[in-house]
Design a protein around this motif. Sequence first.
Motif, short mmCIF file in Angstrom:
data_model
loop_
_atom_site.label_atom_id
_atom_site.label_comp_id
_atom_site.label_asym_id
_atom_site.label_seq_id
_atom_site.Cartn_x
_atom_site.Cartn_y
_atom_site.Cartn_z
N TYR A 1 0.86 -1.19 0.00
CA TYR A 1 0.00 0.00 0.00
C TYR A 1 0.89 1.23 0.00
O TYR A 1 1.83 1.34 0.79
CB TYR A 1 -0.93 0.02 1.22
CG TYR A 1 -1.77 1.27 1.27
CD1 TYR A 1 -2.75 1.51 0.30
CD2 TYR A 1 -1.56 2.23 2.26
CE1 TYR A 1 -3.50 2.69 0.33
CE2 TYR A 1 -2.32 3.40 2.30
CZ TYR A 1 -3.28 3.62 1.33
OH TYR A 1 -4.03 4.77 1.33
N ASN A 2 0.58 2.14 -0.87
CA ASN A 2 1.33 3.38 -1.03
C ASN A 2 0.68 4.44 -0.13
O ASN A 2 -0.14 5.24 -0.58
CB ASN A 2 1.29 3.78 -2.51
CG ASN A 2 2.08 5.03 -2.81
OD1 ASN A 2 2.64 5.65 -1.92
ND2 ASN A 2 2.11 5.41 -4.08
N GLY A 3 1.02 4.38 1.15
CA GLY A 3 0.42 5.30 2.11
C GLY A 3 0.62 4.83 3.54
O GLY A 3 1.59 4.13 3.85
N SER A 4 -0.30 5.21 4.42
CA SER A 4 -0.13 4.97 5.85
C SER A 4 -0.52 3.55 6.24
O SER A 4 -1.34 2.90 5.59
CB SER A 4 -0.98 5.96 6.65
OG SER A 4 -2.35 5.63 6.55
N LEU A 5 0.04 3.10 7.35
CA LEU A 5 -0.26 1.77 7.87
C LEU A 5 -1.72 1.66 8.28
O LEU A 5 -2.37 0.64 8.03
CB LEU A 5 0.66 1.47 9.06
CG LEU A 5 0.47 0.13 9.76
CD1 LEU A 5 0.72 -1.03 8.79
CD2 LEU A 5 1.41 0.02 10.96
N GLN A 6 -2.27 2.71 8.91
CA GLN A 6 -3.66 2.66 9.35
C GLN A 6 -4.61 2.49 8.17
O GLN A 6 -5.53 1.66 8.21
CB GLN A 6 -4.01 3.91 10.14
CG GLN A 6 -5.46 3.93 10.63
CD GLN A 6 -5.80 5.18 11.44
OE1 GLN A 6 -4.91 5.95 11.80
NE2 GLN A 6 -7.08 5.38 11.72
N THR A 7 -4.39 3.26 7.11
CA THR A 7 -5.26 3.13 5.95
C THR A 7 -5.10 1.78 5.28
O THR A 7 -6.07 1.17 4.82
CB THR A 7 -4.96 4.26 4.94
OG1 THR A 7 -5.09 5.52 5.59
CG2 THR A 7 -5.94 4.20 3.77
N ALA A 8 -3.87 1.29 5.24
CA ALA A 8 -3.63 -0.04 4.68
C ALA A 8 -4.44 -1.08 5.43
O ALA A 8 -5.10 -1.94 4.82
CB ALA A 8 -2.15 -0.37 4.73
N ASN A 9 -4.43 -1.02 6.76
CA ASN A 9 -5.15 -2.01 7.54
C ASN A 9 -6.66 -1.90 7.34
O ASN A 9 -7.37 -2.91 7.32
CB ASN A 9 -4.79 -1.87 9.02
CG ASN A 9 -3.41 -2.42 9.33
OD1 ASN A 9 -2.96 -3.37 8.70
ND2 ASN A 9 -2.73 -1.83 10.30
N ASN A 10 -7.16 -0.69 7.16
CA ASN A 10 -8.59 -0.53 6.87
C ASN A 10 -8.96 -1.20 5.55
O ASN A 10 -10.00 -1.86 5.43
CB ASN A 10 -8.96 0.95 6.83
CG ASN A 10 -8.89 1.61 8.19
OD1 ASN A 10 -8.97 0.94 9.22
ND2 ASN A 10 -8.76 2.93 8.20
N LEU A 11 -8.10 -1.03 4.54
CA LEU A 11 -8.36 -1.65 3.24
C LEU A 11 -8.24 -3.17 3.31
O LEU A 11 -9.02 -3.90 2.69
CB LEU A 11 -7.40 -1.08 2.20
CG LEU A 11 -7.64 0.39 1.82
CD1 LEU A 11 -6.47 0.93 1.01
CD2 LEU A 11 -8.94 0.54 1.05
N ILE A 12 -7.27 -3.65 4.07
CA ILE A 12 -7.11 -5.09 4.24
C ILE A 12 -8.34 -5.69 4.90
O ILE A 12 -8.79 -6.79 4.55
CB ILE A 12 -5.82 -5.38 5.03
CG1 ILE A 12 -4.59 -5.01 4.20
CG2 ILE A 12 -5.75 -6.86 5.43
CD1 ILE A 12 -3.30 -4.95 5.00
N ASN A 13 -8.93 -4.97 5.85
CA ASN A 13 -10.17 -5.45 6.48
C ASN A 13 -11.29 -5.57 5.44
O ASN A 13 -12.13 -6.47 5.53
CB ASN A 13 -10.58 -4.51 7.60
CG ASN A 13 -9.70 -4.64 8.84
OD1 ASN A 13 -9.09 -5.68 9.05
ND2 ASN A 13 -9.60 -3.57 9.62
N GLY A 14 -11.29 -4.68 4.45
CA GLY A 14 -12.27 -4.81 3.37
C GLY A 14 -12.06 -6.07 2.57
O GLY A 14 -13.03 -6.71 2.13
#
Length: 516
Positions: free
Chosen positions: A304-317
């Motif tokens: 993910y090209n960005g923050s860890l928090q946003t990456a984890n939110n997308l992974i939850n999706g």
Amino acid sequence: MGVGALAACSSSGSGASPSSPPTSVPSSAPSVPPSSAAGPPNWSALANKLSGTLVLPDDPAYAVSRQLFDFRYDSIRPQAIAYCESASDVQNCLEVARSSAITPRPRAGGHSYGGWSTGTGLVIDVSRMATVNASNGAATIGAGGRLVDVYAGLAAAGAAIPAGSCPTVGISGLALGGGQGVVGRSYGLTCDRLQSIDIITADGTLRHCTKNSSGLDGDLFWASQGGGGGNFGIATSFTFSTVDAPTLVSFGLSWPWSAAADVIAGWLSWAPGAPDEIWSTLLLIAHPGGTGAAGPAIRINGVYNGSLQTANNLINGLITAVGSQPSSNSSFTQPDYLSAMLYEGGCSGLTVEQCHLPTQTAGGQLTRKPGIGASDYVTSPMSSDGIGVIVDYVNQRQADPQVGEGGAQFDAYGGAINRVASNATAFAHRNALAGIQRSSSFSMTDSPAVIQRGRTWLDAFTKALRPHVSGGSYVNYQDPDLANFAEAYYGSNLSRLQGIKSQADPDKLFTFPQVI
């Protein structure tokens, strides 16, 4: 390819050199068609002209010099291997090839699945022409640059380009065939960042080609954006537009094999439409030798090209799309872009020097890993029957103790890749949801019979999957058994590419079994 990729890294081959002047420069010798006034090559005269090195069969270096990444081609004996250090070296080699009616084979990384960066004529190796100069939003790269060295050179300038992850693939073969990679959904294919290319055509002319070039030079620029290596000439330098090196989050998830069908369906519904900044690959890997309850491995890796928090939110999706919790789930921010690419290339914990073959650098720790592969594109949601074919053939591979690792790998498309028109570059596959590669890997000790067994499995898998995929194929995953290969590789752009081939190489000096 990402971490855990199934097969030997592959790309079609072509050549490289960084220091050529940005003008069309005619060869010092007139063009001589291969069939005209052919005589035996004067290797001594060529050796005297080269600033690089000419290796002949009686040279102690010959045994290693003729090796590709795949040991299956070690029996091929070129008449000579020329290690070129300048564009004029390449021109001198082509002069000998024309006048002696021998086939030149460009070689950079030597990763062609078909073994087509070698042959029984003259191998023109450009790996010594590999400088990387980056500044002011652009990078000029010698086409012999291996990806690990390209990334290292760009990192020194805080820059990046979208490219593949296999560290010893040459930039030329990758870019000329398109160039998919882990930040492709963010920034496009490698070829989409191309600003100019220096390429030597069959008549010995060094051409500086840009998007704004006219006539054949303009056509060659377009063809060099996905038209495949080895078709039109030998590239000697590339200039790409760069981006600031991004901060990447790497992630990986695994599920039990019993969830394979749900994971495939969930990933296909999630990955292509996810934000541009996230890329992932779905791996279904058989490790033959038993059919235990665990079955083959299934996992999803990505960045993910960005923050860890946003990456984890997308992974939850993604987990929601699959419908079950993974058995393992990890994500972490990489310290820098070069570290991320070393990790993706299977070189985590190694230095750049170590991330080479021992024959490439003194400290190289990688090994040659032969493999065969075939690829397709998924352009519409895959039916349960199609998913069932994939699961079934990976199961078959797992149950066969006589063959090595094999399986299927999906790579996410969409994002910046698909926002380019299919005819804007020679790379036509701009409507794909994902690419899917099936592959077989082997060890140096496997017999030809074992390799053929893997080939038989691969061909049957390809035939069974055909009704469920587009019929297109990625030229950098060359498949020597692919029927209608030209249509599969180039789609609606084939006719224009054939016209450019007839202008740039009317006598087909550059030829191999799947030449345009």
